[in-house]
Design a protein around this motif. Sequence first.
Motif, PDB file in Angstrom:
ATOM      1  N   PRO A   1       0.838  -1.144   0.109  1.00 59.75           N
ATOM      2  CA  PRO A   1       0.018  -0.459   0.022  1.00 59.75           C
ATOM      3  C   PRO A   1       1.220   1.021  -0.121  1.00 59.75           C
ATOM      4  O   PRO A   1       0.523   2.623  -0.460  1.00 59.75           O
ATOM      5  CB  PRO A   1      -1.040  -0.538   1.510  1.00 59.75           C
ATOM      6  N   VAL A   2       1.875   1.178   0.534  1.00 56.85           N
ATOM      7  CA  VAL A   2       3.017   2.436   0.932  1.00 56.85           C
ATOM      8  C   VAL A   2       2.897   2.204  -0.391  1.00 56.85           C
ATOM      9  O   VAL A   2       3.429   3.840  -0.864  1.00 56.85           O
ATOM     10  CB  VAL A   2       4.542   2.063   1.793  1.00 56.85           C
ATOM     11  N   VAL A   3       3.506   1.545  -1.758  1.00 56.82           N
ATOM     12  CA  VAL A   3       4.030   1.698  -2.926  1.00 56.82           C
ATOM     13  C   VAL A   3       2.587   1.807  -3.865  1.00 56.82           C
ATOM     14  O   VAL A   3       2.912   3.861  -4.876  1.00 56.82           O
ATOM     15  CB  VAL A   3       4.635   0.724  -3.591  1.00 56.82           C
TER      16      VAL A   3
ATOM     17  N   VAL B   1       1.899   9.484   5.067  1.00 58.54           N
ATOM     18  CA  VAL B   1       3.062   8.468   5.648  1.00 58.54           C
ATOM     19  C   VAL B   1       4.505   8.241   5.633  1.00 58.54           C
ATOM     20  O   VAL B   1       5.585   8.187   6.626  1.00 58.54           O
ATOM     21  CB  VAL B   1       2.948   7.887   4.467  1.00 58.54           C
ATOM     22  N   VAL B   2       4.517   9.465   5.291  1.00 51.62           N
ATOM     23  CA  VAL B   2       6.643   9.936   5.376  1.00 51.62           C
ATOM     24  C   VAL B   2       6.315  11.381   6.761  1.00 51.62           C
ATOM     25  O   VAL B   2       7.386  10.727   7.551  1.00 51.62           O
ATOM     26  CB  VAL B   2       6.756  11.599   4.099  1.00 51.62           C
TER      27      VAL B   2
ATOM     28  N   LEU C   1       8.172  10.721  11.264  1.00 43.75           N
ATOM     29  CA  LEU C   1       8.851  11.391  12.824  1.00 43.75           C
ATOM     30  C   LEU C   1       9.272  10.719  13.461  1.00 43.75           C
ATOM     31  O   LEU C   1      10.242  10.349  14.338  1.00 43.75           O
ATOM     32  CB  LEU C   1       7.027  12.206  14.060  1.00 43.75           C
ATOM     33  N   SER C   2       8.406   9.078  13.837  1.00 47.46           N
ATOM     34  CA  SER C   2       9.076   8.224  14.709  1.00 47.46           C
ATOM     35  C   SER C   2       9.917   7.442  14.285  1.00 47.46           C
ATOM     36  O   SER C   2      11.147   7.320  15.153  1.00 47.46           O
ATOM     37  CB  SER C   2       8.240   7.219  14.142  1.00 47.46           C
TER      38      SER C   2
ATOM     39  N   ALA D   1       6.151   1.582  11.902  1.00 48.39           N
ATOM     40  CA  ALA D   1       6.222   2.913  11.954  1.00 48.39           C
ATOM     41  C   ALA D   1       4.958   3.614  10.987  1.00 48.39           C
ATOM     42  O   ALA D   1       5.119   4.792  10.884  1.00 48.39           O
ATOM     43  CB  ALA D   1       7.755   4.219  11.404  1.00 48.39           C
ATOM     44  N   VAL D   2       4.821   2.871   9.840  1.00 50.44           N
ATOM     45  CA  VAL D   2       3.669   2.492   8.643  1.00 50.44           C
ATOM     46  C   VAL D   2       2.213   3.435   9.389  1.00 50.44           C
ATOM     47  O   VAL D   2       1.432   2.142  10.245  1.00 50.44           O
ATOM     48  CB  VAL D   2       4.062   2.027   7.610  1.00 50.44           C
TER      49      VAL D   2
END
Lengths: 430, 295, 274
Positions: B28-30, B269-270, B275-276, C114-115
């Motif tokens: 999903p991130v992609v 997401v970024v 941040l984490s 972290a996502v």
Amino acid sequence: MSRTHRTRVIGSTALALSLLATGCGTSGPGGGDALQVWALEDAAVNEIVERGIEAHNASHDVPAELVTFVNDAYKQRLQVALGSPNAPDVFFNWGGGNLAQYTDQGQVLDLTPTLDDNPGFRDAFLPSVLDVAAIDGAYYGVPLLGVQPVVMYYNKPVLEAAGLQPPRTLDDLHEAIELLQSDGVTPIVLPGAQGWTQLMWFSYLVDRIGGPDVFQAVVDEEEDAWRHPAVLEALATCQDLVDRGAFGSNFTSIDYDNGSASALLATGESAMFLMGSWDIAQQMDNNPGFVENDELGFTSFPVVEGGAGDPDAIVGNPSNYFSVNSDSQHAEAATDFLVETMASEEYVDELIRAGQVPAVEGIEDQLQESDHAEFATFTHQLVSGAPTFTQSWDQALAPAAAEAMLTNLQLLFIGDITPEEFAEDMEQQR
Amino acid sequence: MRNSATERPGLLWVAPALLFFGLFGLAPVVIVGYLSLTSWSGIGSPEWVGLANWSALTNDGRVRGGLTITLTLTALCWATQTPLALAFGVWAAGPQRVRAVVSAVFFLPLLLSTAAIALVWKALLDPSFGIPSQVREWFELSHSNVLGDPTLALYAIVFILLWQFLPFHMLLYQAAARQIPRSLHEAAELDGASALQRFLRVTVPQLRHTIIASSVLMLVGSMTYFETVLLLTAGGPGNATRILPLHMYNQGFVAFEMGYASAIAVLLVVLGTGLSLAVVRATGYSRMTSQREGM
Amino acid sequence: MASRSRPAYAAGAGAALWLLVVCVPLYYLVATSLRGPGDYLSRGPLSLPESLTLDNYRNVFEVGFLGFLANSLIVAAGAILLVLLVAVPAAFAIVRGRSRAVRISFTLFLLGLAVPAQAVIIPIYLIITRLHLYDSLPAIILPTAAFTLPISIVVLTSSLRDVPGELYEAMALDGAATWQVFLRLVLPLSRPGVVTVAIFVGLNAWNNFIFPLVLTQSESNRVLPLGLWAFQTQYGTDVPGLMAAVVLSTIPILALYLFGRRHLLGGLAAGFGK
């Protein structure tokens, strides 16, 4: 690692997945041999449609089947489903711009030939209501529910105590606002936690000031439509009403969904309430004494002196509509179902019994017998006599514009933006 | 094959987890990156539009506003939850029975789902039938508007989130405080340190890993504030509580501008991941994880 | 130990105040759920109910509460099962494995921590619809399990690291195959971690709102949090009914709290280290 290990681990995962898939219900509606009819969840109405379906199924090969959804989720679901194998055959919609979204994608069947073949069916409906499902001269839907104009409710004893008549003009309204406030009553209850309640004020004022063409220009996405003087004046009038204290100091956190707005009218904390005709059911359920003692009054929206609009024009939800998916494998069965059911005597009677006012001609006598005959008759007359029935703007506009408009209306009502800023922002969205 | 050196479990043991997480967690991130370069209404197929969404994003005042509100909300939540959770957690770690009973009550909000908590507080803060109307009567205030007031609404949300999440973080501190060797306290006491000094010089330094862990969880968890805001104010009044995740949700699932919403999502997401990871890097949390293998 | 000092009293006073803050809404919740409809509108929110009624609870059952409860239980159980099925072998490999690939995949899971799930809801929605799982319980289970997987693996890994290496070596000397080691040694010894993971995943699945909101539609697939929300918009006027639904939705977790508090606390403590 040997081969057996691999198959065992992967096999067990696959098995677990397939167990979950089969154990946890179906993978969604749609497809199959039945005629899928999608509608909003509404216990009373679903039952009526269900009976219509039963009658239909008794005499037809392709059985119809009703699938229902909650309000907030429905549009999203339909959006996804249309054009997928899970699409419904017949689907509930709001007509106007909402329906146009789907016709633009070529996903709705043109019902004009069907209506022409069945003139009795076509002429049964109130024209101002049927017209909302007409797009570029072709009909894409038939009314499914009762008409729901927005009307001005009022608390009779509270107005009487202040020596007031229901306001017939904006000036009357101004006077009432002042007098009621001095009596310690919030003149108008506005559940402003939700932008669509503020929209009712805005859209009626636009119609009264500028007539229905102003709305049409906005829907047609014409250049500068949002900058029309009538739009700006309507917005300024809204802010003026807020400044006069018409809505009290709490309106931005009053919620319609939890029934507090209707309760505030019934208890006399507020004197007037601009709301859809559906609110009568709310009052009868939750504040029965208020209705039975004839303390609940209703009238049409005030006239703006010197405005271009027709005093009889109305705003609200003309009806909801059933449309047919153009990809449906059962298109013929679907149109048959609509023609046989939607204007049938049984269906109309049941709607009336459920407290609805069907968008159908010549039902005055039946309405006299209904639960709240006076209100039902008032509503029917209001709609029959209306030259135009402007659909709620948030249904008529494209979803993105509607979302921006509702947020901007909230900002305008709390005084964060000016009418000009509102217009500029909406022009940019266009 | 049968000697102990080669009998180590290999990649195949991780493969199901990896495939599964890859499909639903990493892919999903992609995909969201790809969708942010398209126009998609949810019907049909996404259409390639290049950077159009991104240029629209830079001009969207509501994105900037949403970003500010998101960061404000996260900061306020951290600033209220951390000190209180630390103080109550250490207090609850004491051996006294009454403390155990009281902290058991503190724990109760954790049993309610986010949706339940939001609905209870929404009813409780109703201007006509909730607590504000009573308070208005008692103090003769001019209004009883909390969730509809542009300033108060955000504070109300911070407070409700504190109510909801304090017990969880308190629990972390309580468990950690119990593991502080008593000898450290006793040594400090012999040095003549007061209770406050002991708290600051012994307890807090001993809990620094917990403070970091709890803070990281708050940062990652701040994305879930979305649900509370959606149910309580839906971003209102106006844009006053429109945090960025809510703006994304509205653009995607109300306005059906899924491509544009995906661009906002990439930003999220970024932001969330960045941040984490920044906190982790700055505080040496990863070193700690590799030492302790704990969260 | 020194006698109690000012900070302790300050914390005590603060705790008493917070006790009030915790209890008032809880009192409101329970009291309102027992009120008749008129009682709710006419008397103040914090007054004692005039008379107690269980009607609200009966109404909640009539609008399908049991179905929502069953769905929530299936989703929680499904997610727990799925996570454990893939996470326990993975944690075993991460602890005992020597290959680079295993180490890299552990890093991937750590990155995955972290996502934010909320931020990728649109692609998840796309994936679920393309898999034709839209509006089904697996549509909720799969992403819920995926997003609780990284923490679960970290927790299980840390609990397996405590197993002394000699135990593995002893089994290897006995000629045990990897899968035998897994079944006879790893599974029994990872029990504390498994309990923690089960509780963590279960709570997550139980409370999740956005996945069901976006990925399901019909009443037959509605889980509790969504059911509460739908209750509010459909029967919104009935605040006492809504509160009764909230109380009922809490009972399963309350039971877990009463009977498994030690596990909850121990699990959290183990998972977080010092």
